[in-house]
Design a protein around this motif. Structure first.
Motif, PDB file in Angstrom:
ATOM      1  N   LYS A 180       0.824  -1.213   0.000  1.00 53.96           N
ATOM      2  CA  LYS A 180       0.000   0.000   0.000  1.00 53.96           C
ATOM      3  C   LYS A 180       0.857   1.262   0.000  1.00 53.96           C
ATOM      4  CE  LYS A 180      -4.209  -1.953   1.950  1.00 53.96           C
ATOM      5  NZ  LYS A 180      -5.203  -1.917   3.063  1.00 53.96           N
ATOM      6  N   SER A 181       1.959   1.259   0.722  1.00 56.83           N
ATOM      7  CA  SER A 181       2.830   2.440   0.687  1.00 56.83           C
ATOM      8  C   SER A 181       3.465   2.600  -0.691  1.00 56.83           C
ATOM      9  CB  SER A 181       3.896   2.361   1.780  1.00 56.83           C
ATOM     10  OG  SER A 181       4.698   1.208   1.641  1.00 56.83           O
ATOM     11  N   ALA A 182       3.747   1.455  -1.352  1.00 49.67           N
ATOM     12  CA  ALA A 182       4.320   1.508  -2.700  1.00 49.67           C
ATOM     13  C   ALA A 182       3.323   2.053  -3.726  1.00 49.67           C
ATOM     14  CB  ALA A 182       4.801   0.125  -3.127  1.00 49.67           C
ATOM     15  N   TRP A 183       2.042   2.014  -3.426  1.00 59.65           N
ATOM     16  CA  TRP A 183       1.040   2.617  -4.305  1.00 59.65           C
ATOM     17  C   TRP A 183       1.299   4.119  -4.458  1.00 59.65           C
ATOM     18  CZ3 TRP A 183      -3.137   1.512  -7.390  1.00 59.65           C
ATOM     19  CH2 TRP A 183      -4.044   2.556  -7.647  1.00 59.65           C
ATOM     20  N   ASP A 225     -10.410  -0.436  -4.667  1.00 63.41           N
ATOM     21  CA  ASP A 225     -10.530  -1.794  -5.199  1.00 63.41           C
ATOM     22  C   ASP A 225      -9.178  -2.507  -5.216  1.00 63.41           C
ATOM     23  OD1 ASP A 225     -13.269  -1.493  -5.626  1.00 63.41           O
ATOM     24  OD2 ASP A 225     -12.936  -0.564  -7.587  1.00 63.41           O
ATOM     25  N   VAL A 226      -8.134  -1.771  -5.556  1.00 63.73           N
ATOM     26  CA  VAL A 226      -6.789  -2.355  -5.541  1.00 63.73           C
ATOM     27  C   VAL A 226      -6.413  -2.747  -4.116  1.00 63.73           C
ATOM     28  CG1 VAL A 226      -4.345  -1.975  -6.055  1.00 63.73           C
ATOM     29  CG2 VAL A 226      -6.102  -0.994  -7.555  1.00 63.73           C
ATOM     30  N   PHE A 227      -6.719  -1.868  -3.162  1.00 61.02           N
ATOM     31  CA  PHE A 227      -6.381  -2.158  -1.768  1.00 61.02           C
ATOM     32  C   PHE A 227      -7.185  -3.339  -1.231  1.00 61.02           C
ATOM     33  CE2 PHE A 227      -4.304   1.998  -0.079  1.00 61.02           C
ATOM     34  CZ  PHE A 227      -3.392   1.952  -1.125  1.00 61.02           C
ATOM     35  N   ALA A 228      -8.432  -3.492  -1.681  1.00 62.58           N
ATOM     36  CA  ALA A 228      -9.234  -4.644  -1.268  1.00 62.58           C
ATOM     37  C   ALA A 228      -8.628  -5.941  -1.800  1.00 62.58           C
ATOM     38  CB  ALA A 228     -10.671  -4.487  -1.769  1.00 62.58           C
ATOM     39  N   CYS A 229      -8.095  -5.892  -2.996  1.00 62.58           N
ATOM     40  CA  CYS A 229      -7.410  -7.047  -3.585  1.00 62.58           C
ATOM     41  C   CYS A 229      -6.158  -7.385  -2.767  1.00 62.58           C
ATOM     42  CB  CYS A 229      -7.055  -6.743  -5.037  1.00 62.58           C
ATOM     43  SG  CYS A 229      -6.156  -8.057  -5.890  1.00 62.58           S
ATOM     44  N   ILE A 230      -5.406  -6.367  -2.396  1.00 63.19           N
ATOM     45  CA  ILE A 230      -4.196  -6.568  -1.580  1.00 63.19           C
ATOM     46  C   ILE A 230      -4.562  -7.188  -0.232  1.00 63.19           C
ATOM     47  CG2 ILE A 230      -2.338  -5.371  -0.360  1.00 63.19           C
ATOM     48  CD1 ILE A 230      -2.492  -3.243  -2.659  1.00 63.19           C
ATOM     49  N   ASP A 231      -5.592  -6.646   0.405  1.00 66.26           N
ATOM     50  CA  ASP A 231      -6.021  -7.164   1.708  1.00 66.26           C
ATOM     51  C   ASP A 231      -6.409  -8.638   1.602  1.00 66.26           C
ATOM     52  OD1 ASP A 231      -5.640  -4.766   3.070  1.00 66.26           O
ATOM     53  OD2 ASP A 231      -7.686  -4.077   2.692  1.00 66.26           O
ATOM     54  N   ALA A 232      -7.143  -8.982   0.551  1.00 65.36           N
ATOM     55  CA  ALA A 232      -7.587 -10.368   0.378  1.00 65.36           C
ATOM     56  C   ALA A 232      -6.400 -11.300   0.160  1.00 65.36           C
ATOM     57  CB  ALA A 232      -8.552 -10.455  -0.805  1.00 65.36           C
ATOM     58  N   ALA A 233      -5.431 -10.847  -0.605  1.00 66.93           N
ATOM     59  CA  ALA A 233      -4.271 -11.695  -0.909  1.00 66.93           C
ATOM     60  C   ALA A 233      -3.453 -12.008   0.329  1.00 66.93           C
ATOM     61  CB  ALA A 233      -3.402 -11.014  -1.962  1.00 66.93           C
ATOM     62  N   PHE A 234      -3.343 -11.033   1.229  1.00 68.47           N
ATOM     63  CA  PHE A 234      -2.502 -11.233   2.405  1.00 68.47           C
ATOM     64  C   PHE A 234      -3.269 -11.717   3.627  1.00 68.47           C
ATOM     65  CE2 PHE A 234       0.294  -8.576  -0.149  1.00 68.47           C
ATOM     66  CZ  PHE A 234       1.521  -9.212   0.048  1.00 68.47           C
ATOM     67  N   PHE A 278      -0.869  -6.058  -8.587  1.00 63.69           N
ATOM     68  CA  PHE A 278      -2.163  -6.007  -7.893  1.00 63.69           C
ATOM     69  C   PHE A 278      -3.120  -5.055  -8.614  1.00 63.69           C
ATOM     70  CE2 PHE A 278       0.133  -7.696  -4.120  1.00 63.69           C
ATOM     71  CZ  PHE A 278      -0.736  -8.732  -3.801  1.00 63.69           C
ATOM     72  N   ALA A 279      -2.606  -3.933  -9.103  1.00 64.90           N
ATOM     73  CA  ALA A 279      -3.441  -3.006  -9.848  1.00 64.90           C
ATOM     74  C   ALA A 279      -3.976  -3.653 -11.129  1.00 64.90           C
ATOM     75  CB  ALA A 279      -2.648  -1.751 -10.180  1.00 64.90           C
ATOM     76  N   ALA A 280      -3.135  -4.444 -11.781  1.00 63.30           N
ATOM     77  CA  ALA A 280      -3.552  -5.119 -13.003  1.00 63.30           C
ATOM     78  C   ALA A 280      -4.657  -6.144 -12.723  1.00 63.30           C
ATOM     79  CB  ALA A 280      -2.370  -5.809 -13.661  1.00 63.30           C
ATOM     80  N   ILE A 281      -4.561  -6.833 -11.593  1.00 64.17           N
ATOM     81  CA  ILE A 281      -5.595  -7.811 -11.215  1.00 64.17           C
ATOM     82  C   ILE A 281      -6.911  -7.082 -10.942  1.00 64.17           C
ATOM     83  CG2 ILE A 281      -6.283  -9.544  -9.508  1.00 64.17           C
ATOM     84  CD1 ILE A 281      -3.222  -9.992  -9.062  1.00 64.17           C
ATOM     85  N   ALA A 282      -6.855  -6.003 -10.167  1.00 65.10           N
ATOM     86  CA  ALA A 282      -8.057  -5.264  -9.820  1.00 65.10           C
ATOM     87  C   ALA A 282      -8.735  -4.694 -11.073  1.00 65.10           C
ATOM     88  CB  ALA A 282      -7.722  -4.132  -8.851  1.00 65.10           C
ATOM     89  N   THR A 283      -7.929  -4.346 -12.066  1.00 65.47           N
ATOM     90  CA  THR A 283      -8.498  -3.832 -13.315  1.00 65.47           C
ATOM     91  C   THR A 283      -9.387  -4.878 -13.982  1.00 65.47           C
ATOM     92  OG1 THR A 283      -6.572  -2.412 -13.669  1.00 65.47           O
ATOM     93  CG2 THR A 283      -7.916  -2.907 -15.593  1.00 65.47           C
ATOM     94  N   GLN A 284      -9.005  -6.153 -13.865  1.00 66.41           N
ATOM     95  CA  GLN A 284      -9.777  -7.219 -14.500  1.00 66.41           C
ATOM     96  C   GLN A 284     -11.148  -7.406 -13.857  1.00 66.41           C
ATOM     97  OE1 GLN A 284      -8.828  -8.666 -17.312  1.00 66.41           O
ATOM     98  NE2 GLN A 284      -7.006  -7.341 -17.182  1.00 66.41           N
ATOM     99  N   ARG A 285     -11.274  -7.005 -12.611  1.00 63.19           N
ATOM    100  CA  ARG A 285     -12.543  -7.216 -11.923  1.00 63.19           C
ATOM    101  C   ARG A 285     -13.643  -6.333 -12.466  1.00 63.19           C
ATOM    102  NH1 ARG A 285     -14.067  -6.354  -5.547  1.00 63.19           N
ATOM    103  NH2 ARG A 285     -15.549  -8.053  -5.374  1.00 63.19           N
ATOM    104  N   ILE A 286     -13.292  -5.212 -13.042  1.00 62.93           N
ATOM    105  CA  ILE A 286     -14.319  -4.277 -13.517  1.00 62.93           C
ATOM    106  C   ILE A 286     -14.609  -4.492 -15.006  1.00 62.93           C
ATOM    107  CG2 ILE A 286     -13.719  -2.567 -11.791  1.00 62.93           C
ATOM    108  CD1 ILE A 286     -12.201  -1.021 -13.895  1.00 62.93           C
TER     109      ILE A 286
END
Length: 287
Positions: A180-183, A225-234, A278-286
């Motif tokens: 998240k800080s790297a975002w 949405d990207v952060f929700a993906c990150i949270d789920a992964a970890f 992670f951003a690329a994955i979240a993009t696929q969700r929409i």
């Protein structure tokens, strides 16, 4: 704006203890109060922060003013956010005594940094702080979200937290704070700090984390949405991404589809991925 004539008298260990005694102040664990008593350390923090004479700095938890004084020398303006009413009241008095020529550069806001949503102008371009260990990560991430004018961050936190924030993909300590800080920024561990520069001395060493803000990864997905993906992964970091993201994506099959569409191996774990992935994955969700 800053020259040698503007030099402030910095707080030494005897001055810090005398101020605390005058205020009948006992540092509390609740608010993570460990006051810096070494002038060389605060000079180093300001130098590593790269604060310039045209900048507006926000400092969280200024305490008795150890870091505030050299920040006032270096910057055009400092907003100090302090939750403790006694400290918030005392800080302008300390500055007026030790650096009266810099007093007009200081604004004190008595408020919990976690609930602070806006600041009066000038908006901050830098965040520099000795942060309480127990709230360091949420405070930093919330300020990065709420104050888009920030260009750089230099915070002193528990060394373990500093290392987590600056961790790279593939590291055992790489996790949600790292991604998240790297975002928001390029993050690195700028230096280590021993325990003896504080009063009272903490039981752990500290680290200085430097963040240089940049544009977030290119994506059509929202940050949330990207952060929700990150949270789920970890949340299930030992599971493969196919399994860990199943709930977030709707099903394991849908998670695999999204991962493959993003160019990510579904058998990987979250700790291997960059924030861009992670951003690329979240993009696929929409889609």
């Amino acid at each position: 704006m800053t020259d040698h004539a503007d030099a402030a008298t910095l707080l030494t260990a005897p001055r810090v203890r005398a101020l605390a005694e005058d205020l009948e102040l006992r540092p509390t664990k609740q608010w993570g109060q460990n006051f810096v008593i070494d002038p060389n350390t605060v000079r180093k923090i300001v130098r590593l922060a790269g604060v310039g004479p045209d900048e507006s700095v926000v400092e969280i938890g200024p305490g008795l003013g150890s870091l505030t004084l050299p920040l006032l020398e270096a910057a055009a303006h400092v907003t100090a956010v302090e939750i403790d009413a006694r400290l918030a009241t005392q800080l302008p008095l300390t500055v007026a005594e030790l650096a009266p020529q810099l007093a007009d550069r200081l604004r004190v806001v008595q408020q919990d940094a976690m609930t602070l949503t806006e600041l009066a102008d000038p908006q901050p371009t830098a965040l520099v702080a000795n942060l309480p260990y127990n709230v360091a990560v949420p405070v930093v991430l919330s300020f990065l979200e709420r104050f888009p004018t920030l260009r750089r961050v230099l915070v002193m936190v528990q060394l373990e937290v500093a290392e987590r924030l600056a961790a790279a993909p593939g590291s055992k300590i790489y996790g949600v704070p790292s991604v998240k800080s790297a975002w928001y920024a390029d993050v690195r561990l700028a230096d280590r700090v021993g325990r003896n520069v504080f009063w009272p001395a903490p039981k752990v060493d500290s680290g200085l984390v430097s963040m240089v803000l940049r544009e977030p990864p290119s994506t059509s997905a929202r940050r949330e949405d990207v952060f929700a993906c990150i949270d789920a992964a970890f949340a299930a970091r030992r599971k493969t991404l196919r399994a860990a993201l199943a709930g977030w994506a709707g099903s394991p099959v849908e998670a695999e589809r999204m991962l493959r569409a993003a160019g990510v191996d579904p058998s990987l774990r979250g700790e291997r991925l960059t924030v861009e992935q992670f951003a690329a994955i979240a993009t696929q969700r929409i889609r």
